[in-house]
Every structure is written in structure tokens, then in C-alpha cells.
Write a protein that holds these residues in place. Structure first.
Motif, PDB file in Angstrom:
ATOM      1  N   GLU A 163     -13.217   8.458   0.706  1.00  0.00           N
ATOM      2  CA  GLU A 163     -14.372   7.579   0.535  1.00  0.00           C
ATOM      3  C   GLU A 163     -15.279   7.680   1.758  1.00  0.00           C
ATOM      4  O   GLU A 163     -16.498   7.750   1.644  1.00  0.00           O
ATOM      5  CB  GLU A 163     -13.859   6.151   0.364  1.00  0.00           C
ATOM      6  CG  GLU A 163     -14.910   5.081   0.171  1.00  0.00           C
ATOM      7  CD  GLU A 163     -14.235   3.717  -0.001  1.00  0.00           C
ATOM      8  OE1 GLU A 163     -13.539   3.525  -1.017  1.00  0.00           O
ATOM      9  OE2 GLU A 163     -14.381   2.858   0.898  1.00  0.00           O
ATOM     10  N   SER A 176       0.843  -1.193   0.000  1.00  0.00           N
ATOM     11  CA  SER A 176       0.000   0.000   0.000  1.00  0.00           C
ATOM     12  C   SER A 176       0.879   1.244   0.000  1.00  0.00           C
ATOM     13  O   SER A 176       1.984   1.236   0.525  1.00  0.00           O
ATOM     14  CB  SER A 176      -0.860   0.027   1.259  1.00  0.00           C
ATOM     15  OG  SER A 176      -1.706  -1.086   1.301  1.00  0.00           O
ATOM     16  N   GLU A 215      -3.200   5.661  -0.463  1.00  0.00           N
ATOM     17  CA  GLU A 215      -4.399   4.851  -0.262  1.00  0.00           C
ATOM     18  C   GLU A 215      -5.170   5.297   0.985  1.00  0.00           C
ATOM     19  O   GLU A 215      -6.397   5.209   1.020  1.00  0.00           O
ATOM     20  CB  GLU A 215      -3.984   3.385  -0.102  1.00  0.00           C
ATOM     21  CG  GLU A 215      -4.627   2.491  -1.132  1.00  0.00           C
ATOM     22  CD  GLU A 215      -4.275   1.046  -0.910  1.00  0.00           C
ATOM     23  OE1 GLU A 215      -5.164   0.294  -0.496  1.00  0.00           O
ATOM     24  OE2 GLU A 215      -3.096   0.682  -1.121  1.00  0.00           O
ATOM     25  N   TYR A 266     -14.144   6.328   8.669  1.00  0.00           N
ATOM     26  CA  TYR A 266     -13.404   5.077   8.891  1.00  0.00           C
ATOM     27  C   TYR A 266     -12.484   5.262  10.092  1.00  0.00           C
ATOM     28  O   TYR A 266     -11.790   6.283  10.189  1.00  0.00           O
ATOM     29  CB  TYR A 266     -12.531   4.738   7.684  1.00  0.00           C
ATOM     30  CG  TYR A 266     -13.233   4.075   6.531  1.00  0.00           C
ATOM     31  CD1 TYR A 266     -14.235   3.134   6.728  1.00  0.00           C
ATOM     32  CD2 TYR A 266     -12.850   4.367   5.216  1.00  0.00           C
ATOM     33  CE1 TYR A 266     -14.856   2.522   5.647  1.00  0.00           C
ATOM     34  CE2 TYR A 266     -13.465   3.752   4.128  1.00  0.00           C
ATOM     35  CZ  TYR A 266     -14.471   2.831   4.355  1.00  0.00           C
ATOM     36  OH  TYR A 266     -15.072   2.221   3.302  1.00  0.00           O
ATOM     37  N   THR A 267     -12.455   4.290  10.961  1.00  0.00           N
ATOM     38  CA  THR A 267     -11.512   4.359  12.076  1.00  0.00           C
ATOM     39  C   THR A 267     -10.119   3.997  11.556  1.00  0.00           C
ATOM     40  O   THR A 267      -9.980   3.430  10.463  1.00  0.00           O
ATOM     41  CB  THR A 267     -11.901   3.356  13.177  1.00  0.00           C
ATOM     42  OG1 THR A 267     -11.808   2.035  12.617  1.00  0.00           O
ATOM     43  CG2 THR A 267     -13.320   3.589  13.668  1.00  0.00           C
ATOM     44  N   ARG A 312      -6.988  -2.361   8.359  1.00  0.00           N
ATOM     45  CA  ARG A 312      -7.401  -3.680   7.874  1.00  0.00           C
ATOM     46  C   ARG A 312      -7.540  -3.716   6.358  1.00  0.00           C
ATOM     47  O   ARG A 312      -7.399  -4.758   5.748  1.00  0.00           O
ATOM     48  CB  ARG A 312      -8.744  -4.072   8.500  1.00  0.00           C
ATOM     49  CG  ARG A 312      -8.655  -4.464   9.962  1.00  0.00           C
ATOM     50  CD  ARG A 312      -9.972  -5.070  10.395  1.00  0.00           C
ATOM     51  NE  ARG A 312     -10.113  -5.194  11.833  1.00  0.00           N
ATOM     52  CZ  ARG A 312      -9.613  -6.195  12.552  1.00  0.00           C
ATOM     53  NH1 ARG A 312      -8.922  -7.151  11.949  1.00  0.00           N
ATOM     54  NH2 ARG A 312      -9.804  -6.255  13.848  1.00  0.00           N
ATOM     55  N   GLN A 313      -7.845  -2.581   5.764  1.00  0.00           N
ATOM     56  CA  GLN A 313      -8.032  -2.562   4.307  1.00  0.00           C
ATOM     57  C   GLN A 313      -6.738  -2.314   3.549  1.00  0.00           C
ATOM     58  O   GLN A 313      -6.724  -2.298   2.322  1.00  0.00           O
ATOM     59  CB  GLN A 313      -9.033  -1.462   3.914  1.00  0.00           C
ATOM     60  CG  GLN A 313     -10.434  -1.726   4.396  1.00  0.00           C
ATOM     61  CD  GLN A 313     -11.371  -0.616   3.947  1.00  0.00           C
ATOM     62  OE1 GLN A 313     -11.764  -0.540   2.805  1.00  0.00           O
ATOM     63  NE2 GLN A 313     -11.725   0.261   4.866  1.00  0.00           N
ATOM     64  N   THR A 314      -5.658  -2.049   4.276  1.00  0.00           N
ATOM     65  CA  THR A 314      -4.382  -1.768   3.621  1.00  0.00           C
ATOM     66  C   THR A 314      -3.307  -2.637   4.257  1.00  0.00           C
ATOM     67  O   THR A 314      -3.602  -3.462   5.120  1.00  0.00           O
ATOM     68  CB  THR A 314      -3.994  -0.283   3.821  1.00  0.00           C
ATOM     69  OG1 THR A 314      -3.903  -0.024   5.227  1.00  0.00           O
ATOM     70  CG2 THR A 314      -5.030   0.649   3.207  1.00  0.00           C
ATOM     71  N   ASP A 315      -2.064  -2.415   3.824  1.00  0.00           N
ATOM     72  CA  ASP A 315      -0.969  -3.169   4.445  1.00  0.00           C
ATOM     73  C   ASP A 315      -0.356  -2.420   5.629  1.00  0.00           C
ATOM     74  O   ASP A 315       0.689  -2.807   6.125  1.00  0.00           O
ATOM     75  CB  ASP A 315       0.118  -3.460   3.403  1.00  0.00           C
ATOM     76  CG  ASP A 315      -0.435  -4.300   2.263  1.00  0.00           C
ATOM     77  OD1 ASP A 315      -1.299  -5.147   2.527  1.00  0.00           O
ATOM     78  OD2 ASP A 315      -0.009  -4.094   1.106  1.00  0.00           O
ATOM     79  N   ASP A 319     -10.223   0.421  10.772  1.00  0.00           N
ATOM     80  CA  ASP A 319     -10.851   0.085   9.487  1.00  0.00           C
ATOM     81  C   ASP A 319      -9.855   0.272   8.346  1.00  0.00           C
ATOM     82  O   ASP A 319      -9.780  -0.539   7.424  1.00  0.00           O
ATOM     83  CB  ASP A 319     -12.049   1.016   9.204  1.00  0.00           C
ATOM     84  CG  ASP A 319     -13.221   0.759  10.134  1.00  0.00           C
ATOM     85  OD1 ASP A 319     -13.298  -0.333  10.713  1.00  0.00           O
ATOM     86  OD2 ASP A 319     -14.066   1.674  10.264  1.00  0.00           O
ATOM     87  N   ASP A 366      -7.198   8.120  -0.079  1.00  0.00           N
ATOM     88  CA  ASP A 366      -8.347   7.637  -0.869  1.00  0.00           C
ATOM     89  C   ASP A 366      -9.455   7.115   0.053  1.00  0.00           C
ATOM     90  O   ASP A 366     -10.628   7.380  -0.157  1.00  0.00           O
ATOM     91  CB  ASP A 366      -7.933   6.519  -1.828  1.00  0.00           C
ATOM     92  CG  ASP A 366      -7.082   7.042  -2.976  1.00  0.00           C
ATOM     93  OD1 ASP A 366      -7.131   8.256  -3.237  1.00  0.00           O
ATOM     94  OD2 ASP A 366      -6.365   6.235  -3.603  1.00  0.00           O
ATOM     95  N   LEU A 367      -9.046   6.372   1.064  1.00  0.00           N
ATOM     96  CA  LEU A 367     -10.035   5.804   1.974  1.00  0.00           C
ATOM     97  C   LEU A 367     -10.728   6.881   2.799  1.00  0.00           C
ATOM     98  O   LEU A 367     -11.931   6.818   3.030  1.00  0.00           O
ATOM     99  CB  LEU A 367      -9.383   4.760   2.884  1.00  0.00           C
ATOM    100  CG  LEU A 367      -9.158   3.414   2.191  1.00  0.00           C
ATOM    101  CD1 LEU A 367      -8.164   2.558   2.959  1.00  0.00           C
ATOM    102  CD2 LEU A 367     -10.470   2.664   2.045  1.00  0.00           C
TER     103      LEU A 367
END
Lengths: 381, 164
Positions: free
Chosen positions: B13, B2, B6, B17-18, B24-27, B21, B9-10
């Protein structure tokens, strides 16, 4: 005289998915991680092209093999993206979904009694398609310890050497497993040694997250013995358009077209216009969807890890395939649905080698995914 | 791997997001995400977090009126676009201000409690600025999409609940 299903229809076992679908349908407000299609809608440009084609009155049949403009674009796309150069006139057939292509291939190219080695767990059509074609099925169950990759060992121990053809799907539904070029090379060598043709379902080719997709047809000596199936359903999120294509040597495509022209005539015209636009202008949206899937994949795998659920790092499609925390995955899935309102599909629905696992689809927005994972976590406690 | 991009970006979006969160969605680890966000904030890359509100859906007696205003300006040796922008942006009524290409120079967005208030603001505060040569005000009648979010009926998920 009454209507009774023909023997070959009777032979097909009832779908394991169907039963689960009926259970889920009875319940309100479930979060479903049991869906085998994207949650995204088709790119707007593609939808608009479909609408525009209707406005211009493009409502006739197309050429049996599909509109030439579409076949040309498919040829260019496949050559650029997957190193698969195919001739748009002789080597590409546009079908009503990749599923039609597989059915055509089995019926057009297998004789009754020929054996098809079906790599499993797998998409649910291959075995029924083989039965409809009158072919015998050799089950090739991949193994959890191989992360559901197809290995020479699995091929040898399942008796695939005696088969006439091999069918598989990588990136795989339901496991999310992928195959690297090196891993496929072993499979290719086996197929050449034992003279198997290959039906390679590559519908998830563009949904890979750890390495680029390699098609077996790019490996030495494989192009002439492989039919590649792809389509617009998964990467372009166009499932309802029902549009796919098959690529292979001219004689194979010709034989498949002979059935296609009498059964389907041509793939849906409106969908073909949408697909032309998809290939012309929607690649960025595909990439955006892919990065969303990748984030959800990481999210789900990381939640599983914290829950102590054993799951290999599925690197493709939009599925994770964890080991079920209970011995009986069917029972677990049913209880999870009834107690927490979360639907996942027991792996046994996808054939040999799938039992004891769960297919968890992450083709669902993050808020629902998060909620589903939390419910699963409390269910386990 | 990642990239820190990113994380941006999150947040774009979903700013709610915590850090967990996002991790967990990235590295990235939770700590790395927290550090990156702090860096973004300190460097002025992330300027704030706001909800995207569909005012049309808010049942309130307090009307919110918004207008976009096209501004033409005349520059001289001592005054550049930045100088003019600084003067305009300071008004709290101005919610966005951009220099654009084409027929006019600035694209201004103004918010107020009534059309009268917005009109007065333009005529009393904006138009008199010496460098401004022309203003064209467009009241926003309906908003269909803001910051990438559509305001129409949301697409229902009509997929079969379980499918192969």
C-alpha cells in the motif's frame, strides 16, 4: 397567517453537530475527523450498475417495498451473513436510507404518548424521530465504565422498563462500542420481561473488528418483537445513494409501508440497481475497506495510548470515543479546531452520556489521520 | 491477531510506511515489524521498493518511451522457457518479463529514451535470439493506471467536513 414551525418541530433541540459544522466550514485546510461517513467511494461495479440502469432507461418508480430482485438479494445476504432469515415479500421494506426506516417505524408503530427508550450517546435522529411521532423519550445513557455497552443495570436505572420500545445502534455511532451475543442476551431478557419492542439500528453490522456482529433478532423470543434496520451506506460506502432497508414481522412492515407508500412511494430506483450489484459482486471490496478501517482503528488507539488519552478499545463502526483530556469537551474541540485545524465532534452532540468525550472518526486515509494525531499531540503539549 | 502477510499488504500500500506506522496499524511491535521486513528481504519475498511514477506528469526534456512486446518462442529439448527468460531478463532495458497464456509466450516491457532506441533494442538484441520466432511491439501511448494506482485526477473528498 405566516409560516411558523409546528410545535413538534419546535420541540426538537438544535443539532449540536450543526453548530460545529458551521465552525469547521469557516476554516480552510482542516483535517476533519468529524465525518460520519466512509472516505471510500462506492464500489465501481455498483456505480457502473447505476449508470447502466440509467442508460437502459430504468427511471420509473419501483414497487413500494422495493424491487423484488433487490429484496430477494437482501434476504439471502441477511440470512447468510447475519443469520437473519426474512421473507422478501412480506418482511422486508427497502427505504431511502436506514434513517427513513427508523422514522417510518416510530410513526407507524408508536402511538402518541407511547415511550421510546433511546440508548445514548447515539446517532442524532432517534430523539427527533420520536418527537415527530409524538412519542415520549426515555433517555438511556450508557456509561463510560461499561465501555458504552447497554447493560441491564443501565436499562433498569433509566426507567426503560416503563417504556414501550427500545431503540439502539450497535455497533454504535458515536462510540464504536459493540455488543456480543451474550451481552445482548441480557438486553433481550429485559425486553421480554417488560414487553418492549426493539428497533435495532444495525447499519454498522459489517464493520466489526473484534467479534462477529450478532443481531438481537436472532435471540430466542426476539424476532417477533424486533425491527432490524440496515443499509448500504456504511459497509458498502454508498451514503449518497440513500438506500437502506427494514426487516421485521409482516404486520410491522405492512404498517411501515403504509406511510412509505404515501410519502416516499419507493426508494430511489437508480440506487436500487446499484444495491443489487453491490450485493452480487462487491463483498470483497467491503472486506478490503473493513480491513483498512481496522488498521486505522489500531493506529488511532495506539496513538491515543501514547498521548495518555484514555480510550476504550472501540470494536466497531469507524469511531473512537476517547475521554476528553479537558473537562469541557466542547471547549476542547473548538480550540483544537481553531489552533490546529483538526475537527473532532464533542460527545455531547450525541445525547446523554456523551459529554466529556470526543467522537474521532477514522474514516479518513492514514496520511491525514497521522497528521491529525500529530497535531493533537502537539496541541496537548 | 495480525499475520505477517498484513505487513506485506501495508508495504504494498505504501512502502514508505515506517516500522512504527506499520506496528501501530497491526498487532505487531516495532521490533517484530522490523524483523519481519528483514526476513522478507532476506528470503527474496520483498525484492525492492520503488516509487510509482506517472511519467506523463514529469516535465522533462528526457522522453521516456515504453513498449510492451509480445514474444513467440520455439522450444527444443535443451531449451525451456526459463532458459530463454534468463537471457532476456538480463538486459537493463527490460523492465518486466512474464510468461503468459494465449497467442504468444512472453509479455515483455521495455523502456528507453526514444522510440528509435527501443526499436533498435528489439531488433538488435531481442529478435536475433535464436529461439525467438516473432516479436510484436506496442508502444505505450498513455498510462492510466500502474500497480493499482490510477493516474487520473484524484477524487476530491467532497464530504461535509462534519456530519452525524
Amino acid at each position: 397567517m405566516t409560516f411558523e414551525p409546528a410545535d413538534r418541530v419546535d420541540q426538537v433541540p438544535p443539532s449540536g453537530i450543526r453548530r460545529f459544522f458551521e465552525l469547521a466550514e469557516e476554516m480552510d485546510d482542516i483535517i476533519s475527523l468529524g465525518v460520519g461517513e466512509p472516505d471510500f467511494t462506492a464500489p465501481w461495479a455498483a456505480r457502473e450498475a447505476a449508470i447502466a440502469s440509467l442508460e437502459r432507461g430504468r427511471t420509473s418508480y419501483t414497487a413500494n417495498r422495493g424491487k423484488r430482485e433487490l429484496r430477494e438479494r437482501i434476504a439471502r445476504f441477511e440470512a447468510d451473513k447475519h443469520e437473519l432469515p426474512y421473507d422478501p415479500d412480506e418482511e422486508i421494506l427497502v427505504t431511502a436510507g436506514a434513517s427513513e426506516g427508523l422514522d417510518l417505524a416510530f410513526r407507524a408503530l408508536m402511538n402518541p404518548g407511547d415511550a421510546i427508550a433511546v440508548v445514548q450517546p447515539s446517532y442524532v435522529s432517534y430523539v427527533p424521530d420520536a418527537i415527530f411521532a409524538g412519542a415520549a423519550v426515555v433517555d438511556v445513557p450508557t456509561r463510560s465504565e461499561d465501555e458504552f455497552k447497554l447493560t441491564r443495570d443501565v436499562l433498569e436505572s433509566s426507567g426503560a422498563a416503563e417504556a414501550d420500545a427500545l431503540v439502539y445502534c450497535y455497533p454504535n455511532n458515536p462510540t464504536g462500542a459493540t455488543m456480543t451475543g451474550d451481552e445482548l442476551a441480557e438486553v433481550a431478557a429485559f425486553c421480554r420481561e417488560h414487553d418492549l419492542v426493539v428497533f435495532a439500528d444495525e447499519i454498522y453490522a459489517d464493520l466489526t473488528y473484534e467479534h462477529e456482529h450478532t443481531s438481537i433478532a436472532t435471540l430466542p423470543g426476539m424476532r417477533e418483537r424486533t425491527i432490524v434496520f440496515n443499509g448500504f451506506s456504511k459497509a458498502f460506502a454508498m451514503t449518497g445513494f440513500r438506500l437502506g432497508y427494514a426487516m421485521g414481522p409482516p404486520e410491522a412492515i405492512e404498517a411501515m409501508n403504509r406511510i412509505h407508500q404515501y410519502t416516499m412511494l419507493s426508494a430511489p430506483t437508480t440506487a436500487q440497481y446499484a444495491a443489487i450489484e453491490a450485493l452480487d459482486s462487491c463483498w470483497e471490496e467491503v472486506q478490503e475497506m473493513t480491513s483498512q478501517y481496522d488498521r486505522r482503528r489500531k493506529y488511532v488507539l495506539s496513538r491515543f495510548e501514547d498521548m495518555g488519552i484514555d480510550c476504550f478499545e472501540a470494536a466497531g463502526a469507524f469511531y473512537a470515543f476517547p475521554k476528553c483530556p479537558w473537562d469541557d469537551a466542547d471547549e476542547f474541540a473548538e480550540a483544537l479546531l481553531q489552533e490546529e485545524g483538526v475537527a473532532v465532534v464533542p460527545g455531547s452532540a450525541f445525547g446523554e452520556g456523551g459529554s466529556g468525550h470526543l467522537r474521532v472518526s477514522y474514516a479518513t486515509g492514514l496520511p491525514d489521520l497521522k497528521e491529525a494525531m500529530s497535531r493533537m499531540e502537539s496541541f496537548l503539549e | 491477531m495480525s499475520s505477517r502477510r498484513e505487513i506485506l499488504d501495508l508495504l504494498r500500500e505504501n512502502a514508505r510506511y515506517t516500522t512504527e506506522d506499520i506496528a501501530r496499524q497491526t498487532d505487531f511491535s516495532v521490533e517484530e515489524v522490523a524483523a519481519a521486513i528483514e526476513d522478507f528481504e532476506e528470503a527474496g519475498i520483498v525484492r525492492g521498493y520503488q516509487a510509482v511514477v506517472d511519467w506523463g506528469a514529469v516535465e522533462t526534456e528526457d522522453e521516456r518511451v515504453r513498449a510492451t512486446v509480445e514474444l513467440n518462442v520455439a522450444l527444443d529439448r535443451e531449451t525451456n522457457y526459463g532458459d530463454i527468460a534468463d537471457r532476456i531478463a538480463k538486459f537493463p532495458e527490460v523492465t518486466s518479463l512474464r510468461l503468459v497464456s494465449g497467442d504468444y509466450d512472453f509479455d515483455l516491457e521495455v523502456e528507453g529514451d526514444s522510440m528509435r532506441e527501443v526499436s533498435h533494442f528489439i531488433s538488435d538484441k531481442i529478435a536475433p535470439i535464436p529461439e525467438i520466432t516473432q516479436t510484436v511491439t506496442h508502444y505505450i501511448m498513455e498510462s492510466y493506471k500502474e500497480q493499482g494506482m490510477e493516474f487520473g485526477d484524484r477524487d476530491d473528498d467532497d464530504r461535509l467536513s462534519v456530519s452525524p
